[in-house]
Scaffold this motif. Structure first.
Motif: not given
Length: 222
Positions: A121-122, A158
Motif C-alpha cells: 500500500k505504500g 504499489n
C-alpha cells in the motif's frame, strides 16, 4: 500397530518415490531486538537467533536418524527486517543482513529468510532503505534471503515499489554476476503475500505469530 504391508509401503515411498521432509523452518520474532542503536540491534538479533535456533540442526538430524526419513533442509525465518531496523537511527541496513548471515552460519542452517518489507500500500522510510540495500546485502551475504510484497488484491499494486524493484533486481544481478546472478535466486517479489511464510526464498515470520514456531514441509511421494 503397523502391519508388514504398511512398513513396506513406507519403505517404498522413501526408496522409490522420494518421500522426505523437505524442510523444518524455525520462525523467530525479532520485535524485541529493536533498538535506536543499529549495532546494539544487530547484536540482539544475532544473540536471539543463535539462542533459539542453537539446537535446530542437531534436533533435525536426531529425528532423521530415529525415523529414517530424510530432512533435507533446516532453515530460519524472522520478522520482516524493515519492521525491526526501522527503530534504528541509521541509513545503512546492510549490517542487519550481515547479522542474519552470521547467525545462520553459527546455527548451521541452509538459509535464513526475512530480509523483507511489506509495501503493497505504500513505503515507509525504513521500507525504502531496506529495499535499496538489497543488492549490497545479497552480495555480501551467503545464506540471507529477501522478499518484498508489492501488491495485493485488497490494496492494489504499489507501482512506485514495482518500479524500484525493477532496478533492484537488475542491480542485484549485476553485483552477483560472478556467481551467475545468485543474488536474484535469493530474492522474491510478491503480490498477495500471506501473513506468515515459512518457504524460501520468500520466508518471513509474521507479526501475528508466536515468539518462535516450527514449520514442517513434507514432500509427497513422487
Amino acid at each position: 500397530m503397523l502391519n508388514q504391508k504398511e512398513i513396506l509401503s513406507t519403505i517404498a515411498m522413501i526408496d522409490q518415490q522420494h518421500l522426505d521432509i523437505r524442510t523444518i523452518t524455525m520462525g523467530i520474532s525479532l520485535l524485541s531486538c529493536c533498538d535506536p542503536d543499529a549495532k546494539k540491534a544487530c547484536d540482539k538479533i544475532y544473540e536471539k537467533i543463535t539462542r533459539y535456533a542453537e539446537k535446530l540442526v542437531k534436533t533435525g538430524e536426531d529425528i532423521q536418524h530415529e525415523f529414517g526419513i530424510p530432512i533435507v533442509n533446516k532453515r530460519i525465518s524472522v520478522t520482516p527486517m524493515a519492521l525491526v531496523a526501522g527503530a534504528s537511527e541509521t541509513e545503512d541496513y546492510v549490517p542487519f543482513a550481515m547479522a542474519l548471515d552470521r547467525a545462520a552460519k553459527t546455527c548451521g542452517v541452509n538459509f535464513i529468510g526475512g530480509y523483507s518489507a511489506l509495501v503493497q500500500k505504500g513505503m515507509t522510510l525504513a521500507d525504502e532503505k531496506l529495499i535499496r540495500s538489497i543488492p549490497e546485502a545479497l552480495d555480501r551475504t551467503e545464506l540471507v534471503c529477501s522478499s518484498i510484497n508489492v501488491g495485493s488484491t485488497r490494496a492494489g499494486i504499489n507501482m512506485d515499489a514495482v518500479k524500484l524493484m525493477g532496478r533492484i533486481i537488475k542491480d542485484t544481478a549485476a553485483r552477483t554476476a560472478d556467481r551467475d546472478g545468485l543474488g536474484c535466486a535469493k530474492l522474491v517479489v510478491f503480490c498477495n503475500a500471506v501473513e506468515d511464510n515459512p518457504f524460501m526464498a520468500g520466508a518471513f515470520h509474521g507479526v501475528g505469530e508466536a515468539e518462535r514456531v516450527i514449520n514442517v514441509g513434507v514432500s509427497g511421494p513422487g
